[in-house]
Design a protein around this motif. Sequence first.
Motif, PDB file in Angstrom:
ATOM      1  N   SER A  65      43.391  80.827  42.610  1.00 29.59           N
ATOM      2  CA  SER A  65      43.698  81.857  41.630  1.00 29.59           C
ATOM      3  C   SER A  65      45.100  82.374  41.919  1.00 29.59           C
ATOM      4  O   SER A  65      45.619  82.192  43.008  1.00 29.59           O
ATOM      5  N   ALA A  66      45.681  83.025  40.940  1.00 30.74           N
ATOM      6  CA  ALA A  66      47.069  83.475  41.077  1.00 30.74           C
ATOM      7  C   ALA A  66      47.256  84.387  42.292  1.00 30.74           C
ATOM      8  O   ALA A  66      48.278  84.359  42.940  1.00 30.74           O
ATOM      9  N   GLU A  67      46.233  85.184  42.630  1.00 28.47           N
ATOM     10  CA  GLU A  67      46.401  86.140  43.726  1.00 28.47           C
ATOM     11  C   GLU A  67      46.607  85.443  45.065  1.00 28.47           C
ATOM     12  O   GLU A  67      47.217  85.978  45.954  1.00 28.47           O
ATOM     13  N   GLU A  68      46.037  84.248  45.202  1.00 28.85           N
ATOM     14  CA  GLU A  68      46.089  83.605  46.515  1.00 28.85           C
ATOM     15  C   GLU A  68      47.405  82.895  46.773  1.00 28.85           C
ATOM     16  O   GLU A  68      47.633  82.382  47.834  1.00 28.85           O
ATOM     17  N   ILE A  69      48.249  82.885  45.776  1.00 32.26           N
ATOM     18  CA  ILE A  69      49.393  81.996  45.866  1.00 32.26           C
ATOM     19  C   ILE A  69      50.595  82.631  46.556  1.00 32.26           C
ATOM     20  O   ILE A  69      51.450  81.960  47.054  1.00 32.26           O
TER      21      ILE A  69
ATOM     22  N   LEU B 271      50.788  74.083  53.471  1.00 33.48           N
ATOM     23  CA  LEU B 271      50.344  75.063  52.476  1.00 33.48           C
ATOM     24  C   LEU B 271      50.075  74.327  51.171  1.00 33.48           C
ATOM     25  O   LEU B 271      50.809  73.396  50.825  1.00 33.48           O
ATOM     26  N   HIS B 272      49.049  74.741  50.447  1.00 34.70           N
ATOM     27  CA  HIS B 272      48.769  74.122  49.145  1.00 34.70           C
ATOM     28  C   HIS B 272      49.115  75.138  48.072  1.00 34.70           C
ATOM     29  O   HIS B 272      48.507  76.191  47.985  1.00 34.70           O
ATOM     30  N   ARG B 273      50.114  74.836  47.283  1.00 34.57           N
ATOM     31  CA  ARG B 273      50.658  75.809  46.334  1.00 34.57           C
ATOM     32  C   ARG B 273      51.082  75.140  45.032  1.00 34.57           C
ATOM     33  O   ARG B 273      51.291  73.935  44.984  1.00 34.57           O
ATOM     34  N   VAL B 274      51.252  75.982  44.019  1.00 35.82           N
ATOM     35  CA  VAL B 274      51.993  75.544  42.833  1.00 35.82           C
ATOM     36  C   VAL B 274      53.364  76.191  42.935  1.00 35.82           C
ATOM     37  O   VAL B 274      53.524  77.227  43.581  1.00 35.82           O
ATOM     38  N   LEU B 275      54.374  75.579  42.340  1.00 34.81           N
ATOM     39  CA  LEU B 275      55.726  76.138  42.349  1.00 34.81           C
ATOM     40  C   LEU B 275      56.053  76.657  40.958  1.00 34.81           C
ATOM     41  O   LEU B 275      55.972  75.903  39.978  1.00 34.81           O
TER      42      LEU B 275
ATOM     43  N   SER C  26      61.363  89.439  48.679  1.00 31.30           N
ATOM     44  CA  SER C  26      60.795  88.595  49.740  1.00 31.30           C
ATOM     45  C   SER C  26      59.665  87.700  49.245  1.00 31.30           C
ATOM     46  O   SER C  26      59.163  86.874  49.975  1.00 31.30           O
ATOM     47  N   ARG C  27      59.261  87.882  47.984  1.00 29.49           N
ATOM     48  CA  ARG C  27      58.139  87.066  47.494  1.00 29.49           C
ATOM     49  C   ARG C  27      58.604  85.843  46.724  1.00 29.49           C
ATOM     50  O   ARG C  27      57.794  85.058  46.254  1.00 29.49           O
ATOM     51  N   ALA C  28      59.895  85.720  46.550  1.00 30.34           N
ATOM     52  CA  ALA C  28      60.425  84.525  45.880  1.00 30.34           C
ATOM     53  C   ALA C  28      61.328  83.802  46.872  1.00 30.34           C
ATOM     54  O   ALA C  28      61.868  84.407  47.795  1.00 30.34           O
ATOM     55  N   PHE C  29      61.465  82.511  46.653  1.00 27.43           N
ATOM     56  CA  PHE C  29      62.175  81.687  47.624  1.00 27.43           C
ATOM     57  C   PHE C  29      63.216  80.809  46.941  1.00 27.43           C
ATOM     58  O   PHE C  29      63.191  80.598  45.737  1.00 27.43           O
ATOM     59  N   LYS C  30      64.125  80.293  47.764  1.00 25.31           N
ATOM     60  CA  LYS C  30      64.991  79.207  47.313  1.00 25.31           C
ATOM     61  C   LYS C  30      64.941  78.145  48.397  1.00 25.31           C
ATOM     62  O   LYS C  30      64.639  78.445  49.555  1.00 25.31           O
TER      63      LYS C  30
ATOM     64  N   SER D 249      58.641  80.903  43.041  1.00 26.40           N
ATOM     65  CA  SER D 249      57.563  81.593  43.744  1.00 26.40           C
ATOM     66  C   SER D 249      56.450  80.594  43.983  1.00 26.40           C
ATOM     67  O   SER D 249      56.265  79.649  43.230  1.00 26.40           O
ATOM     68  N   LEU D 250      55.741  80.810  45.095  1.00 28.91           N
ATOM     69  CA  LEU D 250      54.714  79.855  45.502  1.00 28.91           C
ATOM     70  C   LEU D 250      53.336  80.425  45.175  1.00 28.91           C
ATOM     71  O   LEU D 250      53.114  81.587  45.344  1.00 28.91           O
TER      72      LEU D 250
END
Length: 191
Positions: free
Chosen positions: A6-10, A39-43, A147-151, A190-191
Motif C-alpha cells: 500500500s502507498a503508506e508502506e512505501i 528494498l521492494h519499492r515502486v519509483l 528527506s522523503r524524496a531522492f535522486k 519517491s520510493l
Amino acid sequence: GRVKMSAEEILVCPVELGKNFCLYFDELECDALCKEKTLHRVLRNVNSQLLVVRPDLNVAAFEDVTDQEMQSGKGMHFSIHCYKTTTPLAGMPVAFSVQVEDKSYYMCCERECGEMIVRFKEGEVPKEIPGESNIIFFKRTFTSCCSRAFKFEYSMEEGMFLAFEEEGHLRKLILKKLPKDEVDETMKMSL
C-alpha cells in the motif's frame, strides 16, 4: 509470491540508511561493495507516475498507472539492492532490478553514440562488486529539506542523475547532467 504494497508502506526512512553507512570500514577490501539488503519499492516521479519497464520495447518510462495495473505490477515493482561499502561515499550505493513476466532485468548505463543511455538487461544483480560498476547509483536525499524524496547519481560519472525527459507522450527514463547547486524536479523520485 509478491507482497502487495500500500502507498503508506512505501516511504523510506533516510535515518536508517545514515546509520548503516558508517559502520563497515574494516571488513572488506578497498572500494568493494557487498549487498546488504534489498528494498521492494515502486519509483514515482514528481507527477506521481510510476516507472514502468518494458523490455520488449526497450523502454522505461514514467506512466499513470491504475490500481488494478499496479496489482498485476508488470515491470513496475523494483528491487533496490543496497550495498555496504568500505569507503564513505556521497550516498548509499544501490542497484535496481525489476521482474517482468518470469525474467529479472537489471538497470545499467552504457555510452552510445557519445551519449549515456539507461538500459535494462536480463540477468541478476551481483552480490559483490569488486570495484566500479555501471549498475551502481548513489542514492541521496533530493534536497536537505525534502528527506522523503531522492535522486540517484550514476556512480561512474559525477553529476549525472536518473531523470525523465518528455518524448512525445512518453516520460522516458534518462541520465541527465545536473549543473552544481541546481535543483531539477525531473530527478526527484519517491520510493
